[in-house]
Scaffold this active site. Structure first.
Site, PDB file in Angstrom:
ATOM      1  N   ARG A  20      22.575 -29.037  -8.277  1.00 13.49           N
ATOM      2  CA  ARG A  20      22.695 -30.295  -7.524  1.00 13.49           C
ATOM      3  C   ARG A  20      22.385 -30.145  -6.040  1.00 13.49           C
ATOM      4  O   ARG A  20      22.834 -30.943  -5.222  1.00 13.49           O
ATOM      5  CB  ARG A  20      24.086 -30.918  -7.702  1.00 13.49           C
ATOM      6  CG  ARG A  20      24.429 -31.226  -9.150  1.00 13.49           C
ATOM      7  CD  ARG A  20      25.663 -32.112  -9.269  1.00 13.49           C
ATOM      8  NE  ARG A  20      26.044 -32.295 -10.656  1.00 13.49           N
ATOM      9  CZ  ARG A  20      26.927 -31.527 -11.298  1.00 13.49           C
ATOM     10  NH1 ARG A  20      27.547 -30.545 -10.665  1.00 13.49           N
ATOM     11  NH2 ARG A  20      27.193 -31.745 -12.561  1.00 13.49           N
ATOM     12  N   LYS A  28      10.193 -36.081   0.912  1.00 13.50           N
ATOM     13  CA  LYS A  28       9.784 -36.596  -0.401  1.00 13.50           C
ATOM     14  C   LYS A  28       9.409 -35.422  -1.292  1.00 13.50           C
ATOM     15  O   LYS A  28       8.541 -34.622  -0.949  1.00 13.50           O
ATOM     16  CB  LYS A  28       8.563 -37.512  -0.253  1.00 13.50           C
ATOM     17  CG  LYS A  28       8.893 -38.938   0.112  1.00 13.50           C
ATOM     18  CD  LYS A  28       7.678 -39.803  -0.191  1.00 13.50           C
ATOM     19  CE  LYS A  28       7.864 -41.238   0.194  1.00 13.50           C
ATOM     20  NZ  LYS A  28       6.642 -42.025  -0.075  1.00 13.50           N
ATOM     21  N   GLU A  45      -5.184 -37.361   6.107  1.00 14.91           N
ATOM     22  CA  GLU A  45      -3.805 -37.736   6.462  1.00 14.91           C
ATOM     23  C   GLU A  45      -3.600 -37.694   7.985  1.00 14.91           C
ATOM     24  O   GLU A  45      -2.729 -38.386   8.506  1.00 14.91           O
ATOM     25  CB  GLU A  45      -2.786 -36.834   5.744  1.00 14.91           C
ATOM     26  CG  GLU A  45      -2.866 -36.880   4.214  1.00 14.91           C
ATOM     27  CD  GLU A  45      -2.119 -38.066   3.562  1.00 14.91           C
ATOM     28  OE1 GLU A  45      -1.622 -38.960   4.286  1.00 14.91           O
ATOM     29  OE2 GLU A  45      -2.054 -38.094   2.311  1.00 14.91           O
ATOM     30  N   LYS A  62       5.112 -38.993  12.137  1.00 11.26           N
ATOM     31  CA  LYS A  62       5.848 -39.028  10.868  1.00 11.26           C
ATOM     32  C   LYS A  62       7.353 -38.922  11.121  1.00 11.26           C
ATOM     33  O   LYS A  62       8.154 -39.619  10.480  1.00 11.26           O
ATOM     34  CB  LYS A  62       5.373 -37.907   9.940  1.00 11.26           C
ATOM     35  CG  LYS A  62       6.094 -37.935   8.598  1.00 11.26           C
ATOM     36  CD  LYS A  62       5.252 -37.581   7.414  1.00 11.26           C
ATOM     37  CE  LYS A  62       6.005 -37.893   6.130  1.00 11.26           C
ATOM     38  NZ  LYS A  62       5.285 -37.473   4.923  1.00 11.26           N
ATOM     39  N   GLU A 103      12.482 -44.921   2.510  1.00 12.35           N
ATOM     40  CA  GLU A 103      11.397 -45.866   2.270  1.00 12.35           C
ATOM     41  C   GLU A 103      11.893 -47.216   1.781  1.00 12.35           C
ATOM     42  O   GLU A 103      11.448 -47.728   0.755  1.00 12.35           O
ATOM     43  CB  GLU A 103      10.380 -45.273   1.280  1.00 12.35           C
ATOM     44  CG  GLU A 103       9.069 -46.026   1.308  1.00 12.35           C
ATOM     45  CD  GLU A 103       7.944 -45.264   0.592  1.00 12.35           C
ATOM     46  OE1 GLU A 103       7.780 -44.063   0.847  1.00 12.35           O
ATOM     47  OE2 GLU A 103       7.228 -45.906  -0.180  1.00 12.35           O
ATOM     48  N   ARG A 147       8.853 -47.004   6.407  1.00  9.30           N
ATOM     49  CA  ARG A 147       8.210 -45.777   5.933  1.00  9.30           C
ATOM     50  C   ARG A 147       7.007 -46.048   5.043  1.00  9.30           C
ATOM     51  O   ARG A 147       6.105 -45.213   4.947  1.00  9.30           O
ATOM     52  CB  ARG A 147       9.236 -44.906   5.202  1.00  9.30           C
ATOM     53  CG  ARG A 147       8.648 -43.584   4.737  1.00  9.30           C
ATOM     54  CD  ARG A 147       9.692 -42.561   4.359  1.00  9.30           C
ATOM     55  NE  ARG A 147       9.032 -41.356   3.926  1.00  9.30           N
ATOM     56  CZ  ARG A 147       9.630 -40.191   3.741  1.00  9.30           C
ATOM     57  NH1 ARG A 147      10.921 -40.090   3.954  1.00  9.30           N
ATOM     58  NH2 ARG A 147       8.956 -39.129   3.339  1.00  9.30           N
ATOM     59  N   ASN A 181       1.986 -44.910   3.578  1.00  8.81           N
ATOM     60  CA  ASN A 181       1.175 -44.958   2.360  1.00  8.81           C
ATOM     61  C   ASN A 181      -0.151 -45.679   2.571  1.00  8.81           C
ATOM     62  O   ASN A 181      -0.817 -46.044   1.602  1.00  8.81           O
ATOM     63  CB  ASN A 181       1.971 -45.643   1.243  1.00  8.81           C
ATOM     64  CG  ASN A 181       3.182 -44.839   0.835  1.00  8.81           C
ATOM     65  OD1 ASN A 181       3.112 -43.613   0.741  1.00  8.81           O
ATOM     66  ND2 ASN A 181       4.294 -45.508   0.614  1.00  8.81           N
ATOM     67  N   HIS A 241      -3.020 -45.230   0.218  1.00  8.51           N
ATOM     68  CA  HIS A 241      -2.501 -44.549  -0.968  1.00  8.51           C
ATOM     69  C   HIS A 241      -2.485 -45.426  -2.221  1.00  8.51           C
ATOM     70  O   HIS A 241      -2.494 -44.900  -3.327  1.00  8.51           O
ATOM     71  CB  HIS A 241      -1.084 -44.023  -0.698  1.00  8.51           C
ATOM     72  CG  HIS A 241      -1.073 -42.792   0.169  1.00  8.51           C
ATOM     73  ND1 HIS A 241      -1.605 -42.764   1.451  1.00  8.51           N
ATOM     74  CD2 HIS A 241      -0.609 -41.536  -0.054  1.00  8.51           C
ATOM     75  CE1 HIS A 241      -1.440 -41.555   1.971  1.00  8.51           C
ATOM     76  NE2 HIS A 241      -0.838 -40.790   1.078  1.00  8.51           N
ATOM     77  N   HIS A 290      -4.176 -43.620  -5.057  1.00  6.94           N
ATOM     78  CA  HIS A 290      -3.508 -43.196  -6.301  1.00  6.94           C
ATOM     79  C   HIS A 290      -4.271 -43.695  -7.526  1.00  6.94           C
ATOM     80  O   HIS A 290      -4.327 -43.014  -8.543  1.00  6.94           O
ATOM     81  CB  HIS A 290      -2.067 -43.711  -6.335  1.00  6.94           C
ATOM     82  CG  HIS A 290      -1.138 -42.942  -5.448  1.00  6.94           C
ATOM     83  ND1 HIS A 290       0.092 -43.415  -5.053  1.00  6.94           N
ATOM     84  CD2 HIS A 290      -1.259 -41.722  -4.879  1.00  6.94           C
ATOM     85  CE1 HIS A 290       0.681 -42.524  -4.282  1.00  6.94           C
ATOM     86  NE2 HIS A 290      -0.110 -41.480  -4.156  1.00  6.94           N
ATOM     87  N   HIS A 300      -6.059 -35.134  -3.446  1.00  5.87           N
ATOM     88  CA  HIS A 300      -5.253 -36.266  -2.983  1.00  5.87           C
ATOM     89  C   HIS A 300      -5.801 -36.822  -1.658  1.00  5.87           C
ATOM     90  O   HIS A 300      -5.995 -38.030  -1.513  1.00  5.87           O
ATOM     91  CB  HIS A 300      -3.795 -35.823  -2.819  1.00  5.87           C
ATOM     92  CG  HIS A 300      -2.908 -36.858  -2.204  1.00  5.87           C
ATOM     93  ND1 HIS A 300      -2.597 -38.031  -2.828  1.00  5.87           N
ATOM     94  CD2 HIS A 300      -2.280 -36.903  -1.004  1.00  5.87           C
ATOM     95  CE1 HIS A 300      -1.806 -38.754  -2.051  1.00  5.87           C
ATOM     96  NE2 HIS A 300      -1.592 -38.096  -0.938  1.00  5.87           N
TER      97      HIS A 300
END
Lengths: 358, 358
Positions: free
Chosen positions: A120, A142, A184, A226, A236, A240, A244, A247, A251, A264
């Site tokens: 955990r 992330k 990026e 960032k 997010e 935030r 993206n 993206h 994606h 990517h």
């Protein structure tokens, strides 16, 4: 150089940016104490940097273990993640064990999710060795793995204890991966900082030549932006999402071609061109701005024209994106230059963009 | 009845305790709004309660999906967890989808970890249908799956939005499972509340007869104590570890016999007897207290003598427990009655305890 600080209360941490940091014991001083550490890396990066990292952190731990994963986006899934858990348990690693992610975005995402989940949650440190990971994926917490039905569908928000960006590692990066990282970097201009966009345009050749001073500024400024965004919206729920930019389309390109076909960053580069075309149609930017950023993406040796998947397939893929809500696709739109908003768009307009860009 | 509140700042939530709650729409009012919900349950519980729950929550969502898992501790692993992700993605569930965990501890742990990980976190609601889940596992945000090398090794601290404990569901519980739940009720006495221990002793027959007033008090008081502990130490950096009373020995019993052979609560019941024997040897309690609690555990129809795994095997298993640090086994020890501390113990003393209890 002073570290860049991510301000997240008790989860705050520093990003170190500079040359030669990876192999210096000082880069890892002051981290949580533990009996053991585990370096998670891949088959490509291991021979290049694992020994340096191991020697630098060795003074801090009784034992340093290693988990070497196969290299590639297609291994960003449960079976490979389980190799990390196997290594932790086989070595009797306890809940204080520190995980070091040594590699690019895939290694960072997987090592981070393993750290979030093992017992955990155990501490972890990002040691990104690609430009993309240094300016984006290693910062902000992330972590995720892919599912056959979607990218990054299973993961956690889980902050590292520190990010160590050694600019020297960027020298060994293949040109295609380096360009993918530049996507990026460029991203931060249109969404947040037009002065940075000017700087990138003026220095794109120096960046492509991997000039260390240019890299230092690009990585540092990217991390600062960032950090500012993530500090305001860790999970997010709002702001935030502007990170993206490019993206949603990107994606769809990655998923439509099969993950790993395009990198990517390549998909994001092309996705930004699409998102700019959409922004113009929504009135956020003018033709000149679209042309200007498209030209920069091209100079960064990134694709600006998407694969011909067909508009139906693009739309279908974007509707299952994590950012979609109740089937409505959410786009990050520039409006005006230097600012981004998240909004929907009519299907017909998206089809028009796709017709222009594929 | 007033809800029991878990105070965790923005992660605070209510535990509702009462008869007939599962099938009432009001039990689910005021939760985060979403287009869809997913009920995660198992093959045993689904025919008993899924329809009731579905009808109660239907007014709140456009669609309600269901994922029905095989029943049993041995399915608390990745392959089965993935059935939940498959259901979420196949149904196009977005990041606002609310997951309902309907069942016992295994369902709650798996649905909770799925909720923690799906798109990096979606809301979830616990609807525990076993005594063990109502008084322990559904409260406090511990979620996990097992790894072949250890129980609950992969998981997250992730709080539900609400816990709905319907006492009526305890009527359908097989006697063995009911007794297993009583182990976790009894646990709260020695570690935190001697008045509650007195009350359990006076009402153990009413509890075994599933008297609803007795159950209401037992579940409510257990949740109050757990809420108080978790509110002070959400991530088990200190105090929360006292909730693991009996669990160090108990986990060794479960692992040594193979998960599912003894129920978790049965292993904890026996583990508490061992932990009490250790507490006496460490000077925390006297013989009379050990005898008293042992007798109560016996009256709850729980085993008080452990399987003959051999002391070496017990020690080996306890050294890989999550609570162990650098190979040192940590025990929850009662000292004095009504208070617990976490500490180590000499191997010879542990061997002596095992000789007395197996």
């Amino acid at each position: 150089m002073d570290p860049v600080r991510i301000e997240l209360g008790e989860r705050s941490y520093d990003i170190l940016v500079g040359s030669g940091l990876l192999g210096q014991a000082a880069s890892y001083a002051g981290l949580p104490r533990a009996a053991a550490a585990l370096i998670v890396t891949n088959e490509t990066v291991q021979p290049l940097y694992a020994r340096q990292l191991r020697e630098a952190i060795a003074p801090h731990y009784r034992t340093v273990h290693e988990a070497v994963l196969p290299d590639g986006e297609k291994f960003k899934e449960w079976q490979t993640l389980n190799l990390v858990f196997d290594a932790l348990l086989a070595n009797g690693c306890d809940r204080k064990t520190v995980i070091y992610a040594l590699g690019g975005g895939v290694v960072g995402d997987m090592a981070g999710f393993a750290a979030a989940s093992y017992m955990r949650g155990v501490p972890f440190v990002q040691v990104p060795t690609t430009l993309l990971a240094q300016v984006d994926s290693s910062v902000g917490g992330k972590t995720a793995i892919n599912h056959p039905l979607g990218k990054n569908m299973i993961g956690a928000f889980y902050q590292p204890q520190r990010v160590v960006c050694d600019l020297d590692t960027l020298r060994t990066l293949p040109p295609r991966e380096f360009s993918a990282g530049l996507a990026e970097v460029i991203k931060y201009g249109p969404i947040a900082d037009l002065a940075f966009l000017d700087w990138i345009e003026a220095n794109i050749d120096a960046l492509l030549a991997r000039d260390v001073d240019a890299l230092a500024h690009a990585v540092r400024r990217s991390c600062e932006i960032k950090a500012w965004v993530v500090g305001q919206d860790e999970r997010e729920s709002g702001l935030r999402a502007i990170l993206n930019f490019g993206h949603t389309f990107g994606h769809a390109i990655e998923a439509g071609l099969g993950y790993g076909e395009w990198l990517h960053g390549e998909a994001v580069g092309c996705g930004m061109v699409m998102a700019l075309q959409l922004s113009r149609r929504l009135g956020g930017v003018d033709d000149a701005f679209v042309a200007r950023v498209t030209r920069l993406i091209e100079r960064a040796q990134l694709p600006v024209r998407g694969p011909a998947l067909g508009a139906d397939r693009y739309l279908e893929l974007m509707r299952v994106d994590k950012k979609a809500e109740g089937g409505e696709i959410k786009f990050v739109v520039i409006s005006p230059p230097g600012r981004a908003v998240v909004q929907g768009a009519p299907d017909a307009m998206v089809r028009d963009v796709l017709a222009a860009c594929t």
